[in-house]
Design an enzyme around this catalytic site. Structure first.
Site, PDB file in Angstrom:
ATOM      1  N   ASP A  27      89.478  52.599  59.067  1.00 42.48           N
ATOM      2  CA  ASP A  27      88.287  53.380  58.796  1.00 42.48           C
ATOM      3  C   ASP A  27      87.416  53.269  60.057  1.00 42.48           C
ATOM      4  O   ASP A  27      87.621  52.343  60.868  1.00 42.48           O
ATOM      5  CB  ASP A  27      87.584  52.760  57.575  1.00 42.48           C
ATOM      6  CG  ASP A  27      86.178  53.250  57.421  1.00 42.48           C
ATOM      7  OD1 ASP A  27      86.007  54.398  56.996  1.00 42.48           O
ATOM      8  OD2 ASP A  27      85.231  52.482  57.730  1.00 42.48           O
ATOM      9  N   ASP A  29      83.373  54.200  60.654  1.00 38.81           N
ATOM     10  CA  ASP A  29      82.026  53.658  60.541  1.00 38.81           C
ATOM     11  C   ASP A  29      82.026  52.434  59.613  1.00 38.81           C
ATOM     12  O   ASP A  29      82.525  52.493  58.498  1.00 38.81           O
ATOM     13  CB  ASP A  29      81.070  54.727  60.002  1.00 38.81           C
ATOM     14  CG  ASP A  29      79.624  54.355  60.239  1.00 38.81           C
ATOM     15  OD1 ASP A  29      79.191  54.442  61.405  1.00 38.81           O
ATOM     16  OD2 ASP A  29      78.946  53.950  59.289  1.00 38.81           O
ATOM     17  N   ASP A 244      85.791  49.113  55.161  1.00 38.83           N
ATOM     18  CA  ASP A 244      84.572  48.364  54.803  1.00 38.83           C
ATOM     19  C   ASP A 244      84.053  48.785  53.427  1.00 38.83           C
ATOM     20  O   ASP A 244      83.125  48.177  52.916  1.00 38.83           O
ATOM     21  CB  ASP A 244      83.465  48.601  55.838  1.00 38.83           C
ATOM     22  CG  ASP A 244      82.917  50.018  55.758  1.00 38.83           C
ATOM     23  OD1 ASP A 244      83.692  50.960  55.985  1.00 38.83           O
ATOM     24  OD2 ASP A 244      81.727  50.180  55.420  1.00 38.83           O
TER      25      ASP A 244
END
Ligand code: PLP
Ligand code: CA
Length: 305
Positions: A27, A29, A244
């Protein structure tokens, strides 16, 4: 199964785990960078994965950039990246429509990330940009529907407003009109004081007024993995998804049969993992990663070149 704290394992075991993967999906950001600020050693980790012969992919729900724009951002922050390695939702949307031989026009709530990808895919569109409601607005005759519209796309749009909702819902009232959404992220991190509504908020709004459910392209929907499988023949058992945000990244990884690593530099927290572990709700169990660690940089010493 409980999530394993990566550094609770010995060096040898961590290296064995890392060696068991030949494809790494990250991923963006919250894992590699926070907005425009790189996370320490993230580029070194991705580059070391690449240099050790693993295939790396950047898998992001951010629809505001084209693949080329993501490559430019990633390389400017020190990451090795090529357009083939970027799976952003703007590209997924355009590719999906191209794959199904879509020949009509797409009413697009979103930004230039999506239109640049639609241009490359040869798909015509309208809708992007401001669409203000005039002072003498009346519902009747507020706009003339375009008979060529065959799909409604919803991505992140700073100009989202009532007029766009009305147009989208009107087009979707025809059950043959496709309804395609970038992603379902409720909010974005990035401010200590403000709540930043995510694309999921816009998608829900259009789902409500159209009384339809969108086909989602971004994580946790499996479309990015289906494309990877088709183009690169990845082995799910030898694939690691690093994220995240549990309800997008980890859920995506688990649904696709990948191993999952949650880093704590973004949305989900150690407290969340703890709560899901104690919960009896199977939906919460699905969010628990195989492994977790504070930051992606923790892996760097364990990647063998
Ligand atoms: N969509 C938008 C518009 C964003 O700005 C972001 C994060 O910055 C995201 C989605 C989430 O991106 P990712 O999937 O890389 O965390
Ligand atoms: Ca993220």
């Amino acid at each position: 199964m409980a999530a394993v704290k990566l550094d609770s394992l010995g060096k040898e075991k961590i290296e064995e785990i890392i060696n068991s993967f030949d494809t790494i999906l990250a991923d963006c950001d919250g894992v590699l960078w926070l907005q425009n600020n790189p996370i320490a050693d993230a580029a070194n980790v991705m580059n070391a994965f690449h240099n050790s012969g693993k295939r790396i992919f950047y898998v992001t729900n951010n629809s505001t950039k084209s693949r080329e724009e993501f490559v430019a951002k990633a390389t400017s922050l020190g990451f090795i990246a090529s357009t083939d390695s970027v799976l952003c939702t703007a590209y997924l949307i355009a590719n999906y429509l191209k794959d199904i031989n879509f020949t009509k026009k797409a009413y697009t709530i979103g930004s230039t990330g999506i239109t640049r990808e639609l241009d490359k895919a040869g798909i015509s569109y309208c809708g992007v940009g401001p669409d203000p409601v005039g002072e003498n607005f009346t519902y009747e005759g507020a706009f003339t529907p375009d008979p060529d519209i065959g799909a409604v796309i919803v991505g992140f749009d700073l100009h989202f407003n009532y007029m766009k909702m009305m147009k989208a819902a009107t087009y979707l009232n025809n059950k043959d009109t496709l309804f395609i959404a970038s992603n379902t992220d409720e909010r974005f991190p990035g401010s200590e004081t403000l709540i930043i509504p995510g694309t999921g908020s816009l998608v829900k709004s259009i789902e409500t007024c159209s009384e339809r459910e969108a086909t989602v392209m971004g994580k946790p929907a499996p479309y990015a993995a289906i494309m990877l499988q088709k183009n690169f023949k990845i082995d799910p058992k030898r694939t690691l998804m690093i994220g995240d945000r549990a309800n997008t990244d980890i859920l995506f990884g688990k649904r696709c049969g990948f191993k999952t690593l949650l880093v704590l530099t973004g949305v989900s927290t150690i407290q969340d993992i703890d709560n899901w572990s104690k919960s009896n709700d199977p939906k919460n169990k699905e969010l628990i990663p195989d492994y977790y660690t504070q930051t992606i940089g923790d892996i760097l010493p364990h990647i063998k070149n």
